[in-house]
Design an enzyme around this catalytic site. Structure first.
Site, PDB file in Angstrom:
ATOM      1  N   LYS A 196      43.453  44.068  40.365  1.00  0.00           N
ATOM      2  CA  LYS A 196      43.408  43.375  41.657  1.00  0.00           C
ATOM      3  C   LYS A 196      44.501  42.318  41.814  1.00  0.00           C
ATOM      4  CE  LYS A 196      39.736  45.222  43.698  1.00  0.00           C
ATOM      5  NZ  LYS A 196      39.946  46.082  44.894  1.00  0.00           N
ATOM      6  N   GLU A 221      36.989  38.850  50.564  1.00  0.00           N
ATOM      7  CA  GLU A 221      35.687  39.427  50.220  1.00  0.00           C
ATOM      8  C   GLU A 221      35.750  39.841  48.764  1.00  0.00           C
ATOM      9  OE1 GLU A 221      38.161  41.110  51.260  1.00  0.00           O
ATOM     10  OE2 GLU A 221      38.160  42.854  49.932  1.00  0.00           O
ATOM     11  N   SER A 226      41.335  50.406  35.109  1.00  0.00           N
ATOM     12  CA  SER A 226      41.581  49.396  36.146  1.00  0.00           C
ATOM     13  C   SER A 226      41.025  48.017  35.837  1.00  0.00           C
ATOM     14  CB  SER A 226      41.014  49.891  37.467  1.00  0.00           C
ATOM     15  OG  SER A 226      39.652  50.234  37.302  1.00  0.00           O
TER      16      SER A 226
END
Lengths: 265, 406
Positions: free
Chosen positions: B97, B119, B386
């Protein structure tokens, strides 16, 4: 399309703004929403906007979100919305629906426009559909004689106001402030400026909504707009009052108060 | 694949359409902010200074390039195909991210905005955003579904330590979908001072394109690394898909390598047939959610349905529009993975490779093991690893009935 046009024209001849009320279909119940809307239309409301409930109403504040949740809990679908439209359009006043784009697109753009016409509805407000994405919608609303109302905001540039107003029919919906629906203590000073900017692009009537809930605010907005839109103030009465006949009476009284100040302006 | 190459022309970066998908279905109030973001992004992308700053932060702050680790034990378990892990779990803050967050935070500073909102589902995007806010001195508000604040409480504490204000969202399903609604409501109110740092490749244009471009560093690196190690392109690249950010970042640089298969793994929760799942591409239909047209879990009235997954980061009833387009053109394949399959893979990777993955990532591990068996031992597969599983230890302990005290 003439009913909406005539309504604004007639109000103008009386030197007043039109009163537009909003209520979600199916709130507090399907039959309850019909009764309340009929009371509104008999108590001085000129135009009604019937909300199509949607699970993700990102233009709405907590009051309308709660009402929509109740409506969805009642399993209000588009069929029910059309039923409400049909029942209340019998009173002969302009009936519009207000819907986020997801329900219309999923239901079928053509089907939605046709069913609106069959039910006696005369227009649809789509708060999250920019003209850039509305080719199919423009075709179908034109074909079915449905007025197509888009919403503009204080942040809209001249370029956007020009694009939006070119594609609107009926009236332009001006959001009075940057934010979501709900009652506010004062009318944003940006509303008047926005209405003036809109008028440079179109001769269509301009109605102002978002945050208008008191007679004082209605009076204030009516000085520069052709229409005043009230929503959350009605919804709040129903949320706070469990007894339907009592909330109908309170809403009828509030509508009469709004109608009276519009005529005194 | 000729169809696909013809279809590639249907990506219109100016209007943000991927064939029939994408676009902008948002209030007019937000259009000028989206236009401003797009313009600033295009200016920045052409600015060598911006690129230098971005690369420097990725290298010296995030810790890129992330390694490509060969998972030999997992390979053996899966029938012999060579499996490599793109180690986004080793990035600063623990997931992929941060790539997009650093990029968008730099854009925020360029736009002169002082406040960022975001969010978060699993909390990884929220932690990355709170981190960037601390680094750049920005005010930060994170919207997180109340249910997610419970199952990812460790990440809530991390965000607070970083100085962010975490707002639990109690409306609707109390998960990621509703956190996005609340963030949008904040944005529409404060758009002049605030940048909405959307964490996935969904939402209105230009978010899907910008997010993908910032995340494509993963695929660019992986492509180069695998060429260096094996001398050829991989047979397949794989990733988990919720909104789809880690998947699109890995897939995109391989899209034109038509011999490379692209496989995404969605969260099937209790199983698609139960209705309790988040496998939007496998079990959804075309519709509108959060400003974009894509596959959505919804009913015939256009109402969004609640999604379900053990993984908060995949628990979303929509998906990025570019994935919808990759699916419909046949360029990429998407498969459902249940909670049970994912948790088995969570344990498998932990025990075979000594790497505890995020539960999101575990979906990709589970799917890739199946794929490796299908493709045979000559295949080479790159999985996007990830995120790391530290945040999921409590959920996993409960699932596997591990009592830390005994």
């Amino acid at each position: 399309m003439s009913l909406l046009h005539d309504t604004f024209l007639k109000a103008k001849s009386e030197n007043r703004a039109v009163l537009i009320a909003y209520l979600p279909a199916g709130f507090p119940t399907i039959e309850g929403s019909i009764k309340i809307i009929k009371e509104m239309l008999e108590s001085g409301v000129d135009i009604i906007e019937i909300g199509v409930p949607y699970s993700d109403p990102l233009m709405d504040g907590p009051v309308i979100q709660q009402a929509v949740d109740i409506s969805l809990h009642n399993k209000t679908g588009i069929k029910d919305v059309m039923h409400v439209v049909k029942e209340v359009s019998m009173l002969g006043k302009p009936v519009l629906t207000m819907s986020y784009w997801s329900p219309i697109e999923k239901w079928g753009i053509e089907k939605f426009a046709q069913q609106m016409t069959h039910a006696g509805g005369i227009g649809v407000i789509t708060p999250d559909l920019p003209p850039d994405e509305s080719q199919a919608w423009i075709t179908q609303t034109d074909k079915n004689n449905i007025d197509r109302v888009f919403v503009v905001a204080p942040s809209s540039t001249e370029e956007r106001l020009s694009l939006v107003t070119k594609n609107v029919t009926g009236f332009v919906y001006a959001a009075s402030l940057m934010g979501v629906t709900g009652t506010r203590t004062e009318v944003s000073n940006r509303a008047e400026e926005l209405v003036a900017r809109i008028r440079k692009h179109t001769t269509l009537p301009v109605a102002v909504g978002l945050g208008v809930s008191t007679t004082q605010q209605v009076k204030e907005v009516a000085q520069f707009a052709d229409g005043v839109i009230v929503g959350s103030a009605f919804v709040r009465i129903i949320l706070e009052q469990a007894d339907l006949s009592k909330s109908i009476a309170a809403i009828g009284q509030l509508c009469k108060d709004f109608a009276r100040v519009l005529r005194k302006n | 694949m000729t169809t696909f190459l013809q279809d590639l022309k249907k990506i219109d970066e100016e209007t943000g359409h991927f064939g029939q998908f994408g676009g902008r279905f948002v209030p007019e109030a937000l259009i000028s902010a989206l236009d401003q973001l797009e313009a600033e992004y295009l200016k920045a992308a052409a600015d060598p200074k911006f690129n230098d700053d971005f690369q420097d932060l990725l290298k010296n702050y995030v810790g890129r390039p992330s390694p490509l680790t060969e998972a030999k034990n997992l390979s053996k378990h899966a029938g012999g195909a060579r499996i490599f892990l793109k180690r986004e779990d080793l990035n600063h803050t623990g997931s992929h991210k941060i790539n997009n967050v650093i990029g968008q935070a730099l854009l925020t500073v360029r736009m002169g905005k002082k406040r960022i909102i975001a969010e978060t589902g699993a909390g990884q995007h929220g932690v990355a955003t709170a981190t960037a806010a601390a680094l750049f001195g920005l005010e930060c508000v994170i919207y997180m579904g109340e249910e997610d604040t419970v199952r990812q409480s460790l990440n809530v504490a991390r965000m607070k330590l970083l100085g962010a204000n975490v707002v639990p969202v109690t409306t609707g399903t109390k998960t990621l979908k509703d956190a996005i609604n609340e963030a949008m409501r904040d944005w529409v109110t404060n758009v002049e001072s605030t940048h909405y740092l959307l964490g996935t490749v969904a939402g209105p244009h230009p978010f899907p394109t910008i997010g993908r471009n910032f995340h494509s560093i993963m695929g660019v690196e992986a492509r180069q690394q695998i060429l260096e190690i094996t001398g050829k392109l991989p047979t397949a690249v794989t990733a988990c898909v919720g909104g789809g950010s880690n998947a699109i970042g890995l897939f995109h640089p391989f899209i034109l390598d038509k011999e490379v298969q692209l496989h995404g793994y969605e969260a099937a929760g209790d199983g698609i047939e139960t209705g309790r799942h988040a496998a939007t591409l496998s079990g959804g239909t075309i519709g509108i959610l959060h400003g974009t047209r894509s596959y959505v879990l919804q009913d015939e009235n256009g109402q969004t349905l609640a999604s379900h997954s053990i993984s908060a980061g995949l628990d979303y009833p929509g998906v990025g529009p570019e994935h919808a387009w990759l699916k419909d053109t046949g360029r990429a394949f998407y498969h459902p993975i249940t909670d049970t399959e994912a948790m088995d893979a969570f344990s498998l990777l932990s025990r075979t490779e000594g790497i505890i993955p995020a539960i999101e990532t575990a979906h990709a591990i589970a799917g890739t093991v199946n794929l490796a068996r299908e493709l045979g031992k000559d295949a080479v597969i790159v999985i996007n690893c990830s995120g790391r599983g530290d945040k999921d230890v409590e959920t996993a302990a409960k699932w596997f009935k591990i009592n830390p005290k005994s």
